[in-house]
Scaffold this motif. Structure first.
Motif, short mmCIF file in Angstrom:
data_model
loop_
_atom_site.label_atom_id
_atom_site.label_comp_id
_atom_site.label_asym_id
_atom_site.label_seq_id
_atom_site.Cartn_x
_atom_site.Cartn_y
_atom_site.Cartn_z
N ILE A 7 0.47 -1.48 0.33
CA ILE A 7 0.51 -0.17 0.39
C ILE A 7 0.91 1.12 0.13
O ILE A 7 0.81 2.30 -0.78
N MET A 8 1.98 1.23 1.33
CA MET A 8 3.02 2.43 0.36
C MET A 8 3.60 2.19 0.26
O MET A 8 3.17 3.91 -0.60
N VAL A 9 4.06 1.65 -0.80
CA VAL A 9 4.54 1.98 -2.41
C VAL A 9 3.95 2.06 -2.90
O VAL A 9 4.14 3.30 -4.48
N LEU A 10 2.51 1.99 -3.61
CA LEU A 10 1.59 1.80 -4.95
C LEU A 10 1.41 3.86 -4.15
O LEU A 10 0.92 4.36 -4.90
N ALA A 11 0.72 3.90 -3.25
CA ALA A 11 0.80 5.44 -3.20
C ALA A 11 1.60 6.63 -3.08
O ALA A 11 1.72 7.05 -3.87
N ALA A 12 2.88 5.53 -2.91
CA ALA A 12 4.37 6.70 -3.54
C ALA A 12 4.38 6.98 -5.33
O ALA A 12 4.71 7.84 -5.18
N ALA A 13 3.99 5.67 -5.08
CA ALA A 13 4.07 5.29 -7.06
C ALA A 13 3.50 6.38 -7.26
O ALA A 13 3.34 7.51 -8.48
N ILE A 14 2.03 6.40 -7.18
CA ILE A 14 0.79 7.29 -8.04
C ILE A 14 1.45 8.80 -8.11
O ILE A 14 1.46 9.63 -8.99
N THR A 15 1.45 9.03 -6.53
CA THR A 15 1.28 10.00 -6.08
C THR A 15 2.62 11.00 -6.92
O THR A 15 2.78 11.91 -7.69
N TYR A 16 4.80 10.04 -6.65
CA TYR A 16 5.21 10.84 -7.60
C TYR A 16 4.99 10.60 -9.33
O TYR A 16 5.58 11.41 -9.47
N LEU A 17 4.47 10.03 -9.67
CA LEU A 17 4.30 10.14 -11.39
C LEU A 17 3.21 11.38 -11.41
O LEU A 17 2.87 12.14 -12.59
N MET A 18 1.91 11.69 -10.60
CA MET A 18 0.88 12.71 -10.88
C MET A 18 1.43 13.82 -10.54
O MET A 18 1.25 14.62 -11.46
N VAL A 19 2.81 14.38 -9.75
CA VAL A 19 2.63 15.47 -9.92
C VAL A 19 3.57 15.92 -11.09
O VAL A 19 2.85 17.52 -11.13
#
Length: 383
Positions: A7-19
């Motif tokens: 969950i942490m990794v997925l949330a981090a990846a989506i946030t990073y890519l959406m910025v």
């Protein structure tokens, strides 16, 4: 634990890519923080980063809801959906403010709506596990919940004044909170560690980690009110959820006053933003100003005036946040006779670091004093 790491990794990846996507959108709609006399950044910076963070939170929790191990966590009335809905409304209110600069009372009304929506979905502070106190009625429970959420959300927002500060402190606080919730759930149910608060906080830590590479000094985007208020909403919601997760007086976790932990840990993990918030309100009211009148008297401003660089001030506040939150969590897991001496040494080291200026770049000192007045009703993220 692997599920939570996912969950942490997925949330981090989506946030990073959406910025980068949100950055372009912010520039297109004019959601940009200009350069003022008191600011350290020298070029206008787009905000609305909170939208990218909410996207990460949303996707991570939707994916988590499809994992069989966490099935009961997302059952009707569990509270996860209430936190997600409330955070979405809070993010929307903050985004509107980031673009059009709402008056303080309009922003406050939006915060009440967001907190009320979360409480309506079942995330309410029905009891306070402190000396047996309980909230007497459903109306009082709703009122107390809304007040707690608004205080925490604005505390995080007030702290959001340097690049990476709010995301880092909430990430540290969230990590400590996750450890507390995880060990509490493990002690209560050794066969199944799934817990509502653990899922929410895991996603919260992930979005902070994903946003920090874009936001640490020199930042390419600010989270704005859309991010700061939303982070405050989520961590407040997690704190409310964990108080009802388990009766700690009936568990064997730790040897140090376990019955007090459900109220002490949530307070400790956001101790720094709360201190800054309370001091800001008292300071402004004493001057006859609105509590939402921005000034340069926050903790990070004072560190800058002592000669700390931008990064030095942020890292110093990270240190204090880690000491406050991790000490309280450690008291749940380990005997106090081991935790207290280590924490005392850490506090002494933190005092030395705070008093000695940490400089990365010369000349990074704030250009305003405590009485600086700026036209905005409130600080608009990472300024």
């Amino acid at each position: 634990m692997r599920v939570y790491l996912l969950i942490m990794v997925l949330a981090a990846a989506i946030t990073y890519l959406m910025v980068p996507v949100i950055r372009r959108m912010a520039l297109a709609v004019g959601a940009v923080t200009g350069v003022r006399a008191r600011d350290i950044h020298t070029v206008p910076i787009p905000r609305l980063g909170g939208i990218a963070m909410y996207c990460g939170l949303l996707v991570a929790l939707l994916v988590a809801s499809q994992i069989p191990y966490l099935h009961w966590v997302f059952a009707s009335g569990s509270g996860v959906w209430g936190v997600l809905i409330g955070a979405g409304i809070m993010c929307l209110v903050g985004a509107i403010d980031d673009i059009w600069q709402l008056d303080w009372y309009a922003k406050l009304a939006g915060q009440v709506l967001a907190a009320g929506a979360m409480a309506w979905q079942g995330v309410q502070l029905a009891s306070v596990p402190f000396m047996g106190l309980t909230v007497g009625s459903s109306r009082l429970s709703l009122f107390v919940t809304v007040m707690v959420v608004i205080v925490v959300a604005n505390a995080v927002n007030f702290m959001d004044g340097l690049d990476g500060l709010a995301a880092g402190i909430v990430g540290i606080a969230g990590s400590a909170f996750f450890a507390y919730s995880y060990f509490l759930a493990r002690d209560a149910s050794p066969d199944n560690y799934a817990a509502v608060s653990s899922v929410v906080v895991a996603a919260l830590v992930g979005i902070c980690v994903g946003f920090l590479p874009h936001n640490f000094h020199p930042a390419s985007i600010f989270m704005g009110d859309s991010g700061a208020l939303m982070l405050g909403m989520v961590i407040a919601g997690a704190g409310i959820l964990v108080t009802g997760q388990i009766d700690p007086a009936n568990t064997s976790v730790g040897d140090s006053f376990p019955a007090y932990m459900p109220i002490l840990v949530p307070a400790a993990v956001i101790l720094l933003p709360l201190i800054d918030f309370v001091w800001a309100v008292v300071r402004r009211l004493a001057r006859g100003q609105s509590p939402f009148h921005a000034d340069a008297g926050h903790l990070h401003h004072r560190l800058l005036r002592r000669g700390h660089s931008h990064q030095g001030a942020v890292l110093t506040l990270y240190l204090w946040a880690a000491i406050a939150s991790l000490t309280c969590v450690a008291l749940v897991i380990l005997p106090g006779k081991y935790v207290i001496p280590v924490s005392a040494v850490a506090v002494v080291m933190a005092i030395v670091v705070t008093r000695r200026a940490l400089k990365w770049h010369k000349g990074e000192r704030i250009k305003a004093d405590d009485d600086t007045r700026i036209p905005d009703e409130n600080v608009v993220g990472d300024d």
